[in-house]
Design a protein around this motif. Sequence first.
Motif, mmCIF file in Angstrom:
data_model
loop_
_atom_site.group_PDB
_atom_site.id
_atom_site.type_symbol
_atom_site.label_atom_id
_atom_site.label_comp_id
_atom_site.label_asym_id
_atom_site.label_seq_id
_atom_site.Cartn_x
_atom_site.Cartn_y
_atom_site.Cartn_z
ATOM 1 N N HIS A 16 -73.606 28.102 -12.755
ATOM 2 C CA HIS A 16 -74.497 27.124 -13.401
ATOM 3 C C HIS A 16 -75.130 26.319 -12.266
ATOM 4 O O HIS A 16 -74.439 25.737 -11.436
ATOM 5 N N VAL A 17 -76.448 26.350 -12.227
ATOM 6 C CA VAL A 17 -77.156 25.649 -11.148
ATOM 7 C C VAL A 17 -77.914 24.480 -11.761
ATOM 8 O O VAL A 17 -78.660 24.649 -12.727
ATOM 9 N N THR A 204 -83.098 20.302 -3.536
ATOM 10 C CA THR A 204 -81.677 20.637 -3.455
ATOM 11 C C THR A 204 -81.117 20.783 -4.869
ATOM 12 O O THR A 204 -81.632 20.201 -5.817
ATOM 13 N N CYS A 205 -80.064 21.571 -4.940
ATOM 14 C CA CYS A 205 -79.403 21.719 -6.240
ATOM 15 C C CYS A 205 -77.901 21.857 -6.023
ATOM 16 O O CYS A 205 -77.436 22.099 -4.909
ATOM 17 N N SER A 206 -77.170 21.704 -7.094
ATOM 18 C CA SER A 206 -75.716 21.857 -7.040
ATOM 19 C C SER A 206 -75.321 22.972 -7.995
ATOM 20 O O SER A 206 -76.088 23.296 -8.902
ATOM 21 N N ALA A 207 -74.149 23.542 -7.772
ATOM 22 C CA ALA A 207 -73.786 24.696 -8.603
ATOM 23 C C ALA A 207 -72.295 24.736 -8.871
ATOM 24 O O ALA A 207 -71.480 24.223 -8.101
ATOM 25 N N GLY A 208 -71.967 25.357 -9.993
ATOM 26 C CA GLY A 208 -70.581 25.657 -10.322
ATOM 27 C C GLY A 208 -70.456 27.169 -10.430
ATOM 28 O O GLY A 208 -71.360 27.823 -10.966
ATOM 29 N N ILE A 209 -69.370 27.711 -9.905
ATOM 30 C CA ILE A 209 -69.182 29.170 -9.962
ATOM 31 C C ILE A 209 -67.820 29.413 -10.606
ATOM 32 O O ILE A 209 -66.794 28.911 -10.131
ATOM 33 N N LYS A 224 -71.841 16.516 -6.399
ATOM 34 C CA LYS A 224 -73.293 16.418 -6.275
ATOM 35 C C LYS A 224 -73.604 15.387 -5.216
ATOM 36 O O LYS A 224 -72.813 14.495 -5.000
ATOM 37 N N PRO A 225 -74.727 15.379 -4.579
ATOM 38 C CA PRO A 225 -75.762 16.404 -4.656
ATOM 39 C C PRO A 225 -75.550 17.502 -3.619
ATOM 40 O O PRO A 225 -74.749 17.351 -2.699
ATOM 41 N N ALA A 226 -76.289 18.589 -3.803
ATOM 42 C CA ALA A 226 -76.394 19.673 -2.829
ATOM 43 C C ALA A 226 -75.056 20.286 -2.433
ATOM 44 O O ALA A 226 -74.794 20.529 -1.256
ATOM 45 N N GLN A 227 -74.192 20.479 -3.411
ATOM 46 C CA GLN A 227 -72.901 21.107 -3.115
ATOM 47 C C GLN A 227 -72.559 22.086 -4.224
ATOM 48 O O GLN A 227 -73.200 22.109 -5.264
ATOM 49 N N GLN A 228 -71.521 22.875 -3.975
ATOM 50 C CA GLN A 228 -71.109 23.818 -5.010
ATOM 51 C C GLN A 228 -69.595 23.834 -5.155
ATOM 52 O O GLN A 228 -68.853 23.585 -4.206
ATOM 53 N N THR A 229 -69.169 24.144 -6.358
ATOM 54 C CA THR A 229 -67.748 24.076 -6.687
ATOM 55 C C THR A 229 -67.316 25.379 -7.348
ATOM 56 O O THR A 229 -68.006 25.874 -8.248
ATOM 57 N N ILE A 230 -66.194 25.902 -6.876
ATOM 58 C CA ILE A 230 -65.686 27.174 -7.412
ATOM 59 C C ILE A 230 -64.452 26.886 -8.278
ATOM 60 O O ILE A 230 -63.600 26.075 -7.905
#
Length: 632
Positions: A16-17, A204-209, A224-230
């Motif tokens: 999800h971005v 920039t965007c953030s994401a969940g995987i 957030k911002p500009a990071q991602q989480t698994i």
Amino acid sequence: MPIPRPDPQGDRVIAHVDMDCFYVQVEQRRQPKLRGLPTAVVQYNDWKGGGLIAVSYEARKFGVKRSMRGDEAEMVCPGIQLVQVPVARDKADLNVYRSAGSEVVSILSTKGRCERASIDEVYLDLTDAAESMLSEVPPEALEDIDKAALKSHVLGLSDDEDPEKNVRGWLCRSDALRQDKLLACGAIIVAQLRGDVLKETEFTCSAGIAHNKMLAKLASGMNKPAQQTIVPSSAVKELLASLPVKKMKQLGGKLGTSLQNDLEVNTVGDLLKFPEEKLQELYGFNTGTWLRNVARGICGDEVKGRVLPKSHGCGKTFPGPKALKTSASVKHWLDQLCEELSERIQLDLDQNKRVAHTLTLHARAFKAGDVEPHNKFPSKSCPLRYSAIKVQEDAKRLFDSGLREFLGSHSKSWGVTSLAVSASKILDTPGTSSILRFFQGKSFSLATSDVSYDEFCNDGPSSSIGCQSYALPECEENQEVFAHEESSKEPDKPSQDRINDDFCRQNRKQKVTGSGSILRFFSGINTSINQASNETEIQAQSSENEIHEGQDMRNPRQKHAIDERGMDGRISHQHTNGSWNFNADEIDHSVVDELPPEIQQEVQGWLRSSKRAKTARKGSNIFHYFSSGENP
Ligand code: TTP
């Protein structure tokens, strides 16, 4: 109502971005001098400096919140840059943000099935891409791993003095479970995509995987911002154990309140205390099962291949003294809104060959001395006629009819505090030949077909009941649009679930034995057909029962297709190597669910007005109908 869907078999990789403070970023790109400064985007309004709708992360540090007015934001953050939303027709014009969202979608959709969930967020199904990566160049074989991937947050991974080294270790573990390896690949792919988005759009965007949409969505907002989480599966229990129930999508409203008040369920994990039967008894069969699944992080919702909005809407609020109190003032504003709506559906038709079929009017109103202040203004719909004037006429008629119902015997004065119009049921224009587009890329040897079971099952029969639980914003609506509350409720459909399960089992079997019904039909067709060829024609018949008193309510494209129908009212499809035709009136519409999502829409476009289909025989399958030259 939420609809339960079990996680499909096989590990999926879903992302999800979500763009960061999106409108602010769009404005900062337009005015680069604003970059790095505390900034907020303000809704067009002259009261107390207007309402904030997007706040930069720099401004958030000062305590600026979206709920504030401009004046208040300036008090807590002197020097904050307030940018007005562009205005057209005396109301907010969101086109610049919509287009910016589309730029992002076109980049993100390059790696897998992409569902545009709102103006600034998408879901991606990266399963295939992650599987290819795992089999060809797994993370441990990569010389370089994207810095953004190394900065991922991995839920459940213990802290380390060197977080990047720690994350690298997790991404490259050769003894990890296959599902975690796939997530690691997904995280690397998402990091690359986010890099591409930044390079090409400056956003920039953030994401969940995660393995499903629900968990991916939860994760994208965590850092957030500009990071991602698994979210590895092993971390799900702990994540949900502490997640306040109201934070879960679909639990923010009455259902969540009831869980808190009636069952003392404060976190999603608390739901584990209740057996499924108890939840079903209290909330109904489907909702009970859905709650049981949510408590375990289970969500089978598919990422729908949809990069275009499901509907278009625009509206405006008229708070307090601005309430509209005369029919003339309502007409004035409806005309503005309908003009904008018409422009947008026309653009959609021109650019995407999509036709909207339903016009809906929503309003909020009050009546003087109302004894039932909760009485709602009913939303009203009718078939949509193209052209601004027709949309305006119809919207006014809908309003008048809604107002009559709203007032009942009450004849005193009234006021309207918001108005909105929306265009929905948007389908591909008949004749866009998406069936051929879809099958062109497929092998027609049944034994080797790459049309997977998932493509047919998950988006197929379940789609009618499926992704509802993720009923994401259907309109990329103007911010001045209020949420419209539909009174209709999705009935529990346990038997439908069973039917779908049976269907899936059956279809899987068919794939194994190489006799998928739709494939069997298409295997007789020359797939090298050139779409541009004049030999390919789709002619659609429609009885268009919704036409009003002799008026031609059909939109131009649809009319064209109808005019081309055969004299016998049959839909026919002809090309070099064969032809098929069938009587639309005799088709059980449920067989369309057997088709892949890419082509369901188009076929639904052919069939939707064939009301007699309701009488069609049940239990028929698509092969039955599509058999060359035969009627059922
Ligand atoms: P969000 O994604 O909710 O928020 P955001 O992108 O501003 O910030 P975040 O980084 O926390 O995700 O909304 C996307 C855009 O939609 C937002 O920039 C402005 C608009 N919006 C409104 O106009 N009104 C609203 O009430 C909300 C929630 C969003």
